[in-house]
Design an enzyme around this catalytic site. Sequence first.
Site, short mmCIF file in Angstrom:
data_model
loop_
_atom_site.label_atom_id
_atom_site.label_comp_id
_atom_site.label_asym_id
_atom_site.label_seq_id
_atom_site.Cartn_x
_atom_site.Cartn_y
_atom_site.Cartn_z
N ARG A 43 -3.85 70.68 -14.65
CA ARG A 43 -3.13 71.71 -15.43
C ARG A 43 -1.67 71.28 -15.65
NH1 ARG A 43 -4.13 75.55 -12.11
NH2 ARG A 43 -5.97 76.32 -13.16
N TYR A 88 13.41 58.70 -14.82
CA TYR A 88 14.37 57.62 -14.61
C TYR A 88 14.70 57.05 -15.98
CZ TYR A 88 16.08 53.34 -12.30
OH TYR A 88 16.84 52.28 -11.88
N ARG A 142 30.25 55.04 -14.97
CA ARG A 142 29.51 54.11 -15.86
C ARG A 142 28.03 54.39 -15.65
NH1 ARG A 142 25.43 51.49 -15.04
NH2 ARG A 142 25.98 49.67 -13.82
N LYS A 160 17.27 58.47 -8.88
CA LYS A 160 17.09 57.35 -7.95
C LYS A 160 16.41 57.86 -6.68
CE LYS A 160 19.42 53.95 -10.13
NZ LYS A 160 19.06 52.56 -10.35
N GLU A 231 26.12 53.99 -6.79
CA GLU A 231 25.42 53.87 -8.07
C GLU A 231 26.36 54.14 -9.23
OE1 GLU A 231 22.01 53.11 -8.05
OE2 GLU A 231 22.45 52.69 -10.15
N ASP A 232 26.32 53.27 -10.19
CA ASP A 232 26.98 53.48 -11.49
C ASP A 232 28.45 53.86 -11.38
OD1 ASP A 232 24.55 52.73 -12.43
OD2 ASP A 232 24.12 54.55 -13.56
N ASP A 254 23.87 49.40 -5.64
CA ASP A 254 22.61 49.14 -6.33
C ASP A 254 22.79 48.27 -7.57
OD1 ASP A 254 19.87 49.55 -6.93
OD2 ASP A 254 20.41 51.15 -8.33
N ASP A 255 23.87 48.50 -8.31
CA ASP A 255 24.05 47.77 -9.57
C ASP A 255 24.40 46.30 -9.33
OD1 ASP A 255 23.78 50.04 -11.49
OD2 ASP A 255 25.33 50.80 -10.16
N ALA A 295 27.00 44.49 -13.03
CA ALA A 295 25.61 44.04 -13.01
C ALA A 295 25.53 42.55 -13.34
CB ALA A 295 24.79 44.87 -14.00
N ASN A 401 20.42 49.12 -19.98
CA ASN A 401 19.75 50.42 -20.08
C ASN A 401 20.63 51.41 -20.82
OD1 ASN A 401 17.50 49.69 -18.42
ND2 ASN A 401 18.82 49.85 -16.65
N ASN A 445 14.16 45.88 -13.23
CA ASN A 445 14.99 47.04 -12.91
C ASN A 445 15.06 47.18 -11.40
OD1 ASN A 445 15.70 49.91 -12.37
ND2 ASN A 445 15.76 49.94 -14.59
N1 LIG Z 1 18.15 46.40 -15.26
C1 LIG Z 1 18.80 46.93 -14.25
O1 LIG Z 1 18.24 47.14 -13.16
C2 LIG Z 1 20.23 47.26 -14.41
C3 LIG Z 1 20.82 47.27 -15.64
N2 LIG Z 1 22.14 47.58 -15.75
C4 LIG Z 1 22.69 47.66 -17.08
O2 LIG Z 1 23.65 46.66 -17.29
C5 LIG Z 1 24.56 47.09 -18.25
C6 LIG Z 1 25.95 46.67 -17.81
O3 LIG Z 1 26.33 47.34 -16.62
P1 LIG Z 1 27.74 46.98 -15.92
O4 LIG Z 1 27.80 45.53 -15.64
O5 LIG Z 1 27.96 47.85 -14.77
O6 LIG Z 1 28.72 47.43 -17.10
P2 LIG Z 1 30.11 46.89 -17.57
O7 LIG Z 1 30.56 47.80 -18.65
O8 LIG Z 1 31.00 46.68 -16.40
O9 LIG Z 1 29.78 45.45 -18.16
C7 LIG Z 1 29.50 45.18 -19.47
C8 LIG Z 1 29.83 43.73 -19.73
O10 LIG Z 1 29.40 43.41 -21.03
C9 LIG Z 1 30.44 42.76 -21.72
N3 LIG Z 1 30.39 43.05 -23.13
C10 LIG Z 1 30.67 44.22 -23.73
N4 LIG Z 1 30.61 44.05 -25.06
C11 LIG Z 1 30.24 42.77 -25.27
C12 LIG Z 1 30.01 42.00 -26.43
N5 LIG Z 1 30.13 42.53 -27.65
N6 LIG Z 1 29.65 40.71 -26.28
C13 LIG Z 1 29.54 40.19 -25.07
N7 LIG Z 1 29.74 40.86 -23.95
C14 LIG Z 1 30.09 42.15 -24.05
C15 LIG Z 1 31.71 43.30 -21.13
O11 LIG Z 1 32.78 42.39 -21.36
C16 LIG Z 1 31.31 43.39 -19.66
O12 LIG Z 1 31.51 42.14 -19.07
C17 LIG Z 1 24.33 48.60 -18.43
O13 LIG Z 1 23.65 48.83 -19.65
C18 LIG Z 1 23.43 48.96 -17.29
O14 LIG Z 1 22.52 49.98 -17.65
C19 LIG Z 1 22.92 47.82 -14.65
C20 LIG Z 1 22.38 47.83 -13.41
C21 LIG Z 1 20.98 47.61 -13.21
C1 LIG Z 2 19.14 50.63 -13.54
C2 LIG Z 2 20.53 50.87 -13.22
O1 LIG Z 2 20.88 51.02 -12.07
C3 LIG Z 2 21.50 50.90 -14.29
O2 LIG Z 2 21.14 50.66 -15.45
O3 LIG Z 2 22.66 51.17 -13.99
MG LIG Z 3 22.81 51.78 -11.92
#
Ligand SMILES: NC(=O)C1=CN([C@@H]2O[C@H](COP(=O)(O)OP(=O)(O)OC[C@H]3O[C@@H](n4cnc5c(N)ncnc54)[C@H](O)[C@@H]3O)[C@@H](O)[C@H]2O)C=CC1
Ligand SMILES: CC(=O)C(=O)O
Ligand SMILES: [Mg+2]
Length: 544
Positions: A43, A88, A142, A160, A231-232, A254-255, A295, A401, A445
């Site tokens: 259901r 998520y 973030r 999470k 986180e974030d 985590d990131d 990340a 993401n 992820n």
């Molecule tokens: N798959 C997963 O498990 C995870 C994915 N992420 C994803 O990673 C992404 C980044 O997260 P953070 O590193 O914390 O963010 P952040 O904002 O600190 O890093 C972004 C990076 O991308 C660069 N950037 C931005 N515009 C750009 C461009 N036009 N050309 C080249 N580089 C560029 C920035 O200079 C910076 O170095 C987010 O979308 C997040 O969701 C984060 C953690 C885990």
């Molecule tokens: C998956 C994750 O932790 C992030 O995108 O920030």
């Molecule tokens: Mg995260």
Amino acid sequence: MTVVITPSWSNGVQKLKVAPQPPAPIPRGLTPPVLENTVHKTRCLAQLRSKDQDLEKYIYLSQLKDADHSMFYRICLDHMAEITPLIYTPTVGDACLRYSHIYRRPEGLFISIQDKGKVGSILRNWPRINDARIAVVTDGSRILGLGDLGVNGMPISIGKLSLYVAGAGIRPQSTVPICIDVGTDNQKFLDDPLYLGLRQRRVPQEEMHELMEEFLHEMSVVFPDLLIQFEDFSTDKAFAFLSAFRDKYPLFNDDIQGTGAVVLSGFMNAAKLSSAASGRPLTDHRILFLGAGSAGVGVAQQLTSYFKLLGLSEEEARERIYLVDSQGLIYDERGPMAEHKKYFSRKDYTGEPMKDLVEIVDYVKPTAILGLSTIKSAFNKAVVERMAAHNARPIIFPLSNPVRLSECEFSEAVEWTNGKVIFASGSPFPEQEYEGKMLYPGQGNNMYVFPGIGLGSILSRASTITDSMIEAASLGLANSLTPEEHADGLIYPRISRIRDISGQIALSVIREAQKQGVDRSTDLRQLDDDALLEHIKARMWNPL
Ligand SMILES: NC(=O)C1=CN([C@@H]2O[C@H](COP(=O)(O)OP(=O)(O)OC[C@H]3O[C@@H](n4cnc5c(N)ncnc54)[C@H](O)[C@@H]3O)[C@@H](O)[C@H]2O)C=CC1
Ligand SMILES: CC(=O)C(=O)O
Ligand SMILES: [Mg+2]
């Protein structure tokens, strides 16, 4: 056992009433005559699937968790691949964006900068202090790739923690979602009359640091058995708080670390497939990162282990990694740069800034390109085709993401590489049929590892989370694929096996904690691996 949190309001102060645990059986006549669990699950699933919008499904599931958490987790566990994207990423991203509008009831702890000096008394208001074992803490600065969402980041902590319960069997009442509110620089939210957070800009970093010092100290006093997952947090804070506090308290980011572990694991399996196709030695891979935030740099740091485990020196490992940020290729001569980017800054490039990604791909000739940039479609046709030109089987991981910020879609990567791509993305994509063969995308992820890292750390009562425990989690995940998963060309196990995977990861984490002498449950040292795995599985909470 159902824990009901009923908000009541008096004099503008919100109170939480906690129902006795376990609740008294419902008296006869107060439920319909036939409410059988299996039928009720059908259901609930039908009600869920009848909704058109994923955000409505998120709200439905959130209400179900509150009303009948055993049913919620039963559905999560039995339908992991269907439910995970709803509780998520990607849907949790929409839930965060809309949180102040869809908010129904309190589900976690909110600590604000106005609580500075009295954080301990706020923490003591938590209704299940003695049960608490794991907290996910964000400041909303973030959220995924969606930027500063302030107090609207709370659903990420909640999401999470739902995965901790579903994926690793952490008891629901042991989880504590926390959002720290030090303001937001998101003008749209500041202008929104429904915004739930403080209506002020973020406080300076120094003031936030003082709040974090007090918060973490008080957490260790009020919740002495608690593990904390950061986180974030935006990149500057993510690195600063991890290095400032990781030796004092059991915590991890985590990131930086979880993502590093999960991508290392997927990369190890991808590199084998790629090298098998090209004949290139496993040590000869070259990895290009688009994105050098928490990340990107966290994953790059962890990927040096890939080369070091193959016997390369630290310097040789570093040479095989290239970072690109919004200014292009990162190299010393480019000028001043943030501290966290310096380690990977190239010394062997001295020309003009190189910004065009196609040009960079042709210069580096990477075997793998990883996106953590938040830039949708950054891996366009030209980039992917150049990767395919340089590699028999290019490794392409668009890890940003949620889905709408992904650097590339799986269908595109399949088409532009003629089905040769080895692919993993941060958010899920559907499988693709190519020339009569089914191709499966991986999901790179951190959700694959943090439940197991948490479970292992909680059961061993680790006093600190070491780098080698994170690496052990990564190797545990890499080695967890079944022969059938290998035969399907997967680089990550199927998510439906998350409980088995988390058990294996927890075992690896506990063993490493023991090696490092940071385990406080030293009695587990006496158990051999089979007995330890049995112990871990017996500790997992199961829904009815
Ligand atoms: N798959 C997963 O498990 C995870 C994915 N992420 C994803 O990673 C992404 C980044 O997260 P953070 O590193 O914390 O963010 P952040 O904002 O600190 O890093 C972004 C990076 O991308 C660069 N950037 C931005 N515009 C750009 C461009 N036009 N050309 C080249 N580089 C560029 C920035 O200079 C910076 O170095 C987010 O979308 C997040 O969701 C984060 C953690 C885990
Ligand atoms: C998956 C994750 O932790 C992030 O995108 O920030
Ligand atoms: Mg995260």
